[in-house]
Design an enzyme around this catalytic site. Structure first.
Site, PDB file in Angstrom:
ATOM      1  N   GLU A 142      11.593 -37.351 -27.224  1.00  0.00           N
ATOM      2  CA  GLU A 142      10.243 -37.444 -27.425  1.00  0.00           C
ATOM      3  C   GLU A 142       9.791 -38.721 -28.282  1.00  0.00           C
ATOM      4  O   GLU A 142       8.445 -38.915 -28.295  1.00  0.00           O
ATOM      5  CB  GLU A 142      10.031 -36.417 -28.662  1.00  0.00           C
ATOM      6  CG  GLU A 142      10.315 -36.359 -29.980  1.00  0.00           C
ATOM      7  CD  GLU A 142      11.678 -36.202 -30.437  1.00  0.00           C
ATOM      8  OE1 GLU A 142      12.616 -36.253 -29.400  1.00  0.00           O
ATOM      9  OE2 GLU A 142      12.145 -36.365 -31.416  1.00  0.00           O
TER      10      GLU A 142
ATOM     11  N   HIS B 120      16.924 -38.192 -28.974  1.00  0.00           N
ATOM     12  CA  HIS B 120      15.515 -37.787 -29.090  1.00  0.00           C
ATOM     13  C   HIS B 120      14.625 -38.089 -27.952  1.00  0.00           C
ATOM     14  O   HIS B 120      14.249 -39.370 -27.934  1.00  0.00           O
ATOM     15  CB  HIS B 120      14.875 -38.377 -30.237  1.00  0.00           C
ATOM     16  CG  HIS B 120      15.404 -37.749 -31.684  1.00  0.00           C
ATOM     17  ND1 HIS B 120      14.465 -37.350 -32.623  1.00  0.00           N
ATOM     18  CD2 HIS B 120      16.518 -37.875 -32.248  1.00  0.00           C
ATOM     19  CE1 HIS B 120      15.229 -36.959 -33.798  1.00  0.00           C
ATOM     20  NE2 HIS B 120      16.477 -37.275 -33.523  1.00  0.00           N
TER      21      HIS B 120
ATOM     22  N   CYS C 156      18.829 -32.888 -30.868  1.00  0.00           N
ATOM     23  CA  CYS C 156      19.426 -33.327 -31.918  1.00  0.00           C
ATOM     24  C   CYS C 156      20.055 -32.510 -33.000  1.00  0.00           C
ATOM     25  O   CYS C 156      20.922 -31.322 -32.900  1.00  0.00           O
ATOM     26  CB  CYS C 156      18.787 -34.732 -32.444  1.00  0.00           C
ATOM     27  SG  CYS C 156      19.836 -35.931 -33.375  1.00  0.00           S
TER      28      CYS C 156
HETATM   29  N1  GLN Z   1      22.494 -36.059 -38.256  1.00  0.00           N
HETATM   30  C1  GLN Z   1      21.495 -34.865 -38.287  1.00  0.00           C
HETATM   31  C2  GLN Z   1      22.335 -33.662 -38.457  1.00  0.00           C
HETATM   32  O1  GLN Z   1      23.466 -33.683 -38.787  1.00  0.00           O
HETATM   33  C3  GLN Z   1      20.691 -34.984 -37.001  1.00  0.00           C
HETATM   34  C4  GLN Z   1      19.991 -36.088 -36.770  1.00  0.00           C
HETATM   35  C5  GLN Z   1      18.856 -35.753 -35.982  1.00  0.00           C
HETATM   36  O2  GLN Z   1      18.257 -34.860 -35.741  1.00  0.00           O
HETATM   37  N2  GLN Z   1      18.275 -37.030 -35.666  1.00  0.00           N
HETATM   38  O3  GLN Z   1      21.550 -32.484 -38.930  1.00  0.00           O
END
Ligand code: GLN
Length: 204
Positions: free
Chosen positions: A178, A176, A79
């Site tokens: 995890e 994610h 992410c």
């Molecule tokens: N929206 C977040 C970003 O742009 C990432 C979201 C996440 O890691 N769950 O950094």
């Protein structure tokens, strides 16, 4: 036992530490450059990519993390971690002040699913990892909007959006893994780490 670091500056790092321990890794929280010493791999977790990037800068972690990647150690970004690994961020997702490691030849779009659909779950088919669909959680997730020639797509959503990629020892997933309790991605990552840790010994 492979020793794997989880960047622990901000975001969902505890869950990665727990998953790694469940699959037999010696998991270490990383906050300072010295914490990277002796690690066989590193996970950059989800969270807020601008915050994590600024803290990495502040704690002078960028160069040693880049060195780990150059040494062939598996680095996995999830992410926000995917965003940090990318070479560039789409202009429409505020490229100007986005700190990036720039290690993977991909472009990502931050918050690609819009405010109406900030979070959702999807079962993803990822043939290199498992024949059966893997449950995943997307939270204000990015997508990969461009891949370079050396980048392998590991997973797409049903509409074709690219959400998991690999470039040699570097892996990035928009979701994610995890948070679901499913251990398959962490087990697969452990295989990568074990294989890369063996290489120098085999070369002797
Ligand atoms: N929206 C977040 C970003 O742009 C990432 C979201 C996440 O890691 N769950 O950094």
């Amino acid at each position: 036992m492979p020793m794997i670091g989880v960047l622990a500056l901000q975001g969902a790092f505890i869950e990665h530490v727990n998953r790694l321990r469940e699959v037999g890794a010696d998991a270490v929280e990383v906050r300072l450059p010295a914490d990277l010493d002796g690690l066989d791999g590193l996970i950059i977790p989800g969270g807020e990519s601008t915050t994590i990037g600024r803290l990495m800068d502040w704690y002078e972690l960028n160069e040693p993390v880049k060195q780990m990647a150059a040494d062939g150690k598996p680095v996995w970004g999830t992410c926000a971690g995917m965003i940090l690994l990318a070479r560039e961020v789409d202009q429409d997702s505020r490229a100007q002040h986005q700190p990036l490691l720039g290690l993977m030849d991909i472009t990502v779009r931050r918050n690609a699913f819009g405010s109406q659909l900030d979070s959702f779950e999807a079962d993803l088919v990822m043939p290199p990892i498992s024949d059966d669909p893997i449950p995943t959680v997307f939270i204000r997730a990015p997508v990969v909007s461009r891949i370079g020639p050396d980048v392998e797509v590991l997973a797409t959503l049903s509409d074709g959006k690219i959400v998991a990629v690999r470039q040699g020892n570097l892996v990035a997933t928009a979701f994610h893994p995890e948070l679901t309790g499913d251990q398959r991605l962490h087990r697969w990552y452990m295989h990568l780490v074990r294989a890369s840790a063996k290489q120098p010994a085999e070369a002797d």
